[in-house]
Enzyme design. Sequence first.
Site, short mmCIF file in Angstrom:
data_model
loop_
_atom_site.label_atom_id
_atom_site.label_comp_id
_atom_site.label_asym_id
_atom_site.label_seq_id
_atom_site.Cartn_x
_atom_site.Cartn_y
_atom_site.Cartn_z
N GLY A 341 55.84 27.71 32.67
CA GLY A 341 54.82 26.76 32.21
C GLY A 341 54.68 25.56 33.11
N GLU A 364 37.32 32.05 58.30
CA GLU A 364 37.52 32.61 59.65
C GLU A 364 37.69 34.13 59.62
OE1 GLU A 364 39.44 30.55 62.74
OE2 GLU A 364 39.53 28.66 61.64
#
Length: 380
Positions: A341, A364
């Site tokens: 969590g 890219e």
Amino acid sequence: MDFSLGAEHRMMRETVRDFCEAEIEPIAQEIENEHRFPAEIFDQLAELDVLGVPVSEDYGGLGADQLTYALVTEELGRVSGSIGLSYAAHVSLASKPIDTFGTDEQKERWLRPLAEGEYLGGWALTEPASGSDASDMDTTARKEGGEYVLNGTKQFITNASVAGSILVKAVTDPEAGYDGISTFIVDPRTDDGFEVTTEWDKLGLNASPTCEIQFDNCRIPADRLLGEEGDGWEQTKETLQGGRISIAALSVGLAQGAFEAAREYATEREQFGQPISEFDAVRDMLVSMYRKTQRARLLTHEAAWRYDQGEDVTLQSSLAKLDASEAAREVAEDAIQVLGGYGYTTDFAPQRFYRDAKLMEIGEGTSEIQRLVIGRELGL
């Protein structure tokens, strides 16, 4: 084969690492939350003399090799993907092409301030209607006397809103296909007809500006043409060889940062009376994260080394970029899982690495395009 780094490489890595841990890491989440480009960090990077690492010493750079540049980029990515991305775009895409293809006059006028850190640079290839087929562009440059007139729109341009110069790809001969594309140096601070129309909010990397820019009869002097008319696409392919190595290095940095965050948490967090790193499931996950990071680093360093030998690294740069970008996302995702969590909160870094890593598989050249390039290089 020698896998150890030389003294100069180690010194540069440690210098940049110390700077990153002292100056960038404490504000990395803050600038991301605020969507703030940290200009002061780049001023300090200029003082460290790393904004022109692979640029010729004759024009304000360090004249260092691609491996040195990869090490700097990795260290930046280890603490902040945003800063690493703006840095890589500035060096690989905005500066190195002028160093490689520019005239002496262009280098003195445009490269020196980039390398010395007077301002950052950008590179404008992608358009709203083009993506993986980057050559399919509508932006045009028409010659009129001693000027070129640019018209069109470029999309997803890193650093455009903070740049002092941008290299722009435009069509000069619509009938010539790839051979009709040229490269121009645009000054966004002074050139009329240039406008940043959008600065995008993104999944991650929000301290690095990503922009849409428009050219509306933007007139620039003819001496802003980089190389000759029609050289633009060959320049692009050569530029991307080095650019993909830098994205691979940035990805390695993201993976390393995520791994270190998970390892630190796992060795301190206790459940059932022992550190969670001692449980097989967590330990095996950490081992896998380390393996992927180290594999990506080795591929990246090989590509950088071969680049420095003057080899064609189309295969190696694509392979490094593909492996490292996917490793960064996978390692960052596992880091969140290790933290449970807490990993899903912005109080801990893995969520930032996870969001930042996703772009590495897109920018890219997507992972799909890298597989296409690698397949071609293998004769498949």
